[in-house]
Design a protein around this motif. Structure first.
Motif, mmCIF file in Angstrom:
data_model
loop_
_atom_site.group_PDB
_atom_site.id
_atom_site.type_symbol
_atom_site.label_atom_id
_atom_site.label_comp_id
_atom_site.label_asym_id
_atom_site.label_seq_id
_atom_site.Cartn_x
_atom_site.Cartn_y
_atom_site.Cartn_z
ATOM 1 N N MET A 1 11.684 39.334 68.505
ATOM 2 C CA MET A 1 12.272 40.297 69.300
ATOM 3 C C MET A 1 11.083 40.180 70.517
ATOM 4 S SD MET A 1 14.321 43.292 67.134
ATOM 5 C CE MET A 1 13.507 43.095 65.493
ATOM 6 N N GLY A 2 9.845 40.211 70.171
ATOM 7 C CA GLY A 2 8.865 40.118 71.494
ATOM 8 C C GLY A 2 8.598 41.411 71.765
ATOM 9 N N ILE A 3 8.401 42.311 70.683
ATOM 10 C CA ILE A 3 8.176 43.815 70.780
ATOM 11 C C ILE A 3 6.956 44.191 70.047
ATOM 12 C CG2 ILE A 3 8.672 46.139 70.380
ATOM 13 C CD1 ILE A 3 11.556 45.447 70.660
ATOM 14 N N SER A 4 5.731 44.181 70.705
ATOM 15 C CA SER A 4 4.562 44.781 69.915
ATOM 16 C C SER A 4 4.788 46.295 69.338
ATOM 17 C CB SER A 4 3.327 44.730 70.758
ATOM 18 O OG SER A 4 3.511 45.976 71.962
ATOM 19 N N VAL A 5 4.248 46.289 68.035
ATOM 20 C CA VAL A 5 4.541 47.535 67.331
ATOM 21 C C VAL A 5 3.284 48.195 67.030
ATOM 22 C CG1 VAL A 5 5.554 48.347 65.136
ATOM 23 C CG2 VAL A 5 6.561 46.410 66.048
ATOM 24 N N GLU A 6 3.047 49.682 67.515
ATOM 25 C CA GLU A 6 2.141 50.355 67.355
ATOM 26 C C GLU A 6 2.591 51.465 66.149
ATOM 27 O OE1 GLU A 6 0.571 51.724 70.907
ATOM 28 O OE2 GLU A 6 0.202 49.693 71.568
ATOM 29 N N GLN A 7 3.907 51.622 66.411
ATOM 30 C CA GLN A 7 4.238 52.879 65.619
ATOM 31 C C GLN A 7 5.919 52.801 65.571
ATOM 32 O OE1 GLN A 7 3.658 56.673 67.076
ATOM 33 N NE2 GLN A 7 4.610 57.622 65.278
ATOM 34 N N ALA A 8 6.310 52.603 63.947
ATOM 35 C CA ALA A 8 7.715 52.325 63.760
ATOM 36 C C ALA A 8 8.197 53.690 62.904
ATOM 37 C CB ALA A 8 7.880 51.180 63.020
ATOM 38 N N THR A 9 9.330 54.337 63.177
ATOM 39 C CA THR A 9 9.820 55.505 62.485
ATOM 40 C C THR A 9 11.219 55.281 62.352
ATOM 41 O OG1 THR A 9 7.960 56.818 63.703
ATOM 42 C CG2 THR A 9 9.684 57.992 62.411
ATOM 43 N N GLU A 10 11.952 55.339 60.987
ATOM 44 C CA GLU A 10 13.021 55.483 60.858
ATOM 45 C C GLU A 10 13.712 56.664 60.993
ATOM 46 O OE1 GLU A 10 16.239 53.375 57.849
ATOM 47 O OE2 GLU A 10 14.349 53.340 57.176
ATOM 48 N N LEU A 11 14.806 56.572 61.826
ATOM 49 C CA LEU A 11 15.551 57.939 62.130
ATOM 50 C C LEU A 11 16.621 58.056 61.297
ATOM 51 C CD1 LEU A 11 15.439 57.128 66.128
ATOM 52 C CD2 LEU A 11 13.869 58.458 64.809
ATOM 53 N N ASP A 12 16.962 59.465 61.341
ATOM 54 C CA ASP A 12 18.080 59.891 60.469
ATOM 55 C C ASP A 12 19.345 59.518 61.226
ATOM 56 O OD1 ASP A 12 16.734 61.166 58.654
ATOM 57 O OD2 ASP A 12 16.422 62.916 59.861
ATOM 58 N N GLY A 13 20.560 59.649 60.425
ATOM 59 C CA GLY A 13 21.819 59.325 61.013
ATOM 60 C C GLY A 13 22.553 58.004 61.031
ATOM 61 N N GLY A 14 21.782 56.954 60.452
ATOM 62 C CA GLY A 14 22.577 55.800 60.395
ATOM 63 C C GLY A 14 23.118 55.385 59.161
ATOM 64 N N ASN A 15 24.597 55.420 59.313
ATOM 65 C CA ASN A 15 25.378 55.203 57.903
ATOM 66 C C ASN A 15 25.432 53.735 57.643
ATOM 67 O OD1 ASN A 15 25.795 57.944 57.416
ATOM 68 N ND2 ASN A 15 27.724 57.966 58.973
ATOM 69 N N GLN A 16 25.885 52.920 58.520
ATOM 70 C CA GLN A 16 25.864 51.362 58.292
ATOM 71 C C GLN A 16 24.600 50.770 58.559
ATOM 72 O OE1 GLN A 16 28.661 50.119 56.838
ATOM 73 N NE2 GLN A 16 29.561 52.311 57.123
ATOM 74 N N ASN A 17 23.764 51.242 59.503
ATOM 75 C CA ASN A 17 22.691 50.363 59.759
ATOM 76 C C ASN A 17 21.443 51.377 59.742
ATOM 77 O OD1 ASN A 17 24.117 48.286 61.450
ATOM 78 N ND2 ASN A 17 24.803 50.008 62.421
ATOM 79 N N HIS A 18 20.157 50.565 59.578
ATOM 80 C CA HIS A 18 18.956 51.212 59.675
ATOM 81 C C HIS A 18 18.591 51.361 61.021
ATOM 82 C CE1 HIS A 18 17.579 50.483 55.531
ATOM 83 N NE2 HIS A 18 17.913 49.203 55.769
ATOM 84 N N VAL A 19 18.302 52.638 61.431
ATOM 85 C CA VAL A 19 17.953 52.987 62.887
ATOM 86 C C VAL A 19 16.399 53.325 62.930
ATOM 87 C CG1 VAL A 19 18.562 54.545 64.659
ATOM 88 C CG2 VAL A 19 20.174 53.691 63.151
ATOM 89 N N VAL A 20 15.513 52.252 63.598
ATOM 90 C CA VAL A 20 14.321 52.469 63.713
ATOM 91 C C VAL A 20 13.556 52.623 64.996
ATOM 92 C CG1 VAL A 20 12.018 51.618 62.941
ATOM 93 C CG2 VAL A 20 14.149 51.091 61.622
ATOM 94 N N ARG A 21 12.810 53.625 65.259
ATOM 95 C CA ARG A 21 12.208 53.660 66.813
ATOM 96 C C ARG A 21 10.869 53.169 66.606
ATOM 97 N NH1 ARG A 21 10.159 59.739 69.688
ATOM 98 N NH2 ARG A 21 9.687 58.498 71.849
ATOM 99 N N VAL A 22 10.743 52.192 67.626
ATOM 100 C CA VAL A 22 9.460 51.196 67.585
ATOM 101 C C VAL A 22 8.786 51.671 68.969
ATOM 102 C CG1 VAL A 22 8.569 48.919 67.589
ATOM 103 C CG2 VAL A 22 10.580 49.607 66.104
ATOM 104 N N ARG A 23 7.534 51.875 68.845
ATOM 105 C CA ARG A 23 6.614 52.109 69.944
ATOM 106 C C ARG A 23 5.432 51.095 69.922
ATOM 107 N NH1 ARG A 23 6.532 58.660 69.433
ATOM 108 N NH2 ARG A 23 7.204 57.919 67.452
ATOM 109 N N GLY A 24 5.257 50.538 71.243
ATOM 110 C CA GLY A 24 4.022 49.728 71.296
ATOM 111 C C GLY A 24 3.963 49.195 72.973
#
Length: 290
Positions: A1-24
């Motif tokens: 995906m071409g995104i550098s990852v410094e911090q990844a946090t899974e968020l609440d609320g995803g019934n069908q999908n993983h929902v992850v906030r990625v910062r970098g």
């Protein structure tokens, strides 16, 4: 995906999908990918990606699309992270905004939507809606399994056919339906933003979204609480009064009660008991069955 990852946090609320906030680096994005391995290749987020672009072009505040694709056989969607908090279920201003958004979706041109956005009855929304109603109308004849399931009794059949005939005569405008327009999908910051287009589809707009909110209200859905004050605010935001909306929404609720059980019977038998119970209860609440 071409995104550098410094911090990844899974968020609440995803019934069908993983929902992850990625910062970098300078990026702050939300990545979504399926929890169910069987959806990884067959659900490449085409509809959601299209909705993000089309609604933004129509002036509806939503997450900016960053990327969509597959990696190692896994479908993913990347959107810009929107700061803010999820609206509270008792926030009447949020419910008014939900009504306004439901009405604004009618301005979105769906001509360029992907095939998955449309129903099995084809890409012409008006013709597809009429075919959908015709299918459910015709199914109320003969040996309808819904009678055996206890959805309705033989004496109720003519009343239900009259309801669908009335709905068919309304010729409701067709377009984009969000499919899960609730406070849990509304972010509050300097202005409201609607998120999560995973349930978006073609249907009567703004009626499709109001229909779902109304059914949550009628059934007292604990996961989607809608108070009478919230309902009044949503209708006001959509520019409707209860007198204008009630007859249409009652008919749409009947259509849903019948159609969702037929769908489950042929496509999702694992959900049949749950949906039979809910649909039978909904028709009783509407006063159409005993």
């Amino acid at each position: 995906m071409g995104i550098s990852v410094e911090q990844a946090t899974e968020l609440d609320g995803g019934n069908q999908n993983h929902v992850v906030r990625v910062r970098g680096g300078r990026r702050d994005v939300v990545v979504r990918f399926a929890k169910d391995d069987t959806r990884m290749l067959v659900d490449p987020f085409d509809v959601e990606a299209w909705c993000l672009t089309a609604t933004a072009e129509a002036g509806i505040h939503t997450s900016p699309l960053v990327a969509r694709g597959t990696a190692d056989g896994l479908s993913y969607l990347v959107v810009g992270h929107l700061p803010g908090t999820v609206a509270a279920a008792n926030d009447l201003h949020a419910w008014r905004e939900i009504g306004r958004i439901a009405a604004a979706l009618a301005e979105v041109d769906v001509a360029t939507a992907p095939d998955a956005f449309f129903t099995r009855f084809g890409r012409n929304p008006a013709e597809a809606w009429d075919a959908h109603l015709g299918y459910n109308f015709a199914a109320l004849e003969g040996d309808d399994p819904l009678v055996d399931f206890g959805i309705y009794r033989e004496p109720d059949r003519s009343k239900l056919r009259n309801v669908l005939a009335s709905l068919r005569a309304r010729r409701l405008s067709q377009g984009l339906v969000h499919g899960d327009l609730s406070t849990r999908n509304l972010l509050v910051n300097e202005r409201y933003a609607v998120v999560d287009w995973g349930s978006a589809h073609s249907g009567p707009t703004c009626w499709g979204d109001l229909d779902q909110i109304n059914r949550w209200r009628l059934l007292g859905d604990p996961e989607s609480p809608v108070s009478e004050a919230a309902w009044s605010s949503a209708l006001g935001g959509a520019g409707l009064t209860d007198a204008q909306a009630a007859p249409v929404l009652a008919e749409l609720a009947v259509l849903h009660a019948l159609d969702v059980v037929r769908w489950s019977y042929t496509s999702r038998p694992d959900r049949l008991d749950e949906l039979v119970h809910r649909s039978a209860r909904l028709l009783r609440v509407l006063g159409l069955t005993s």
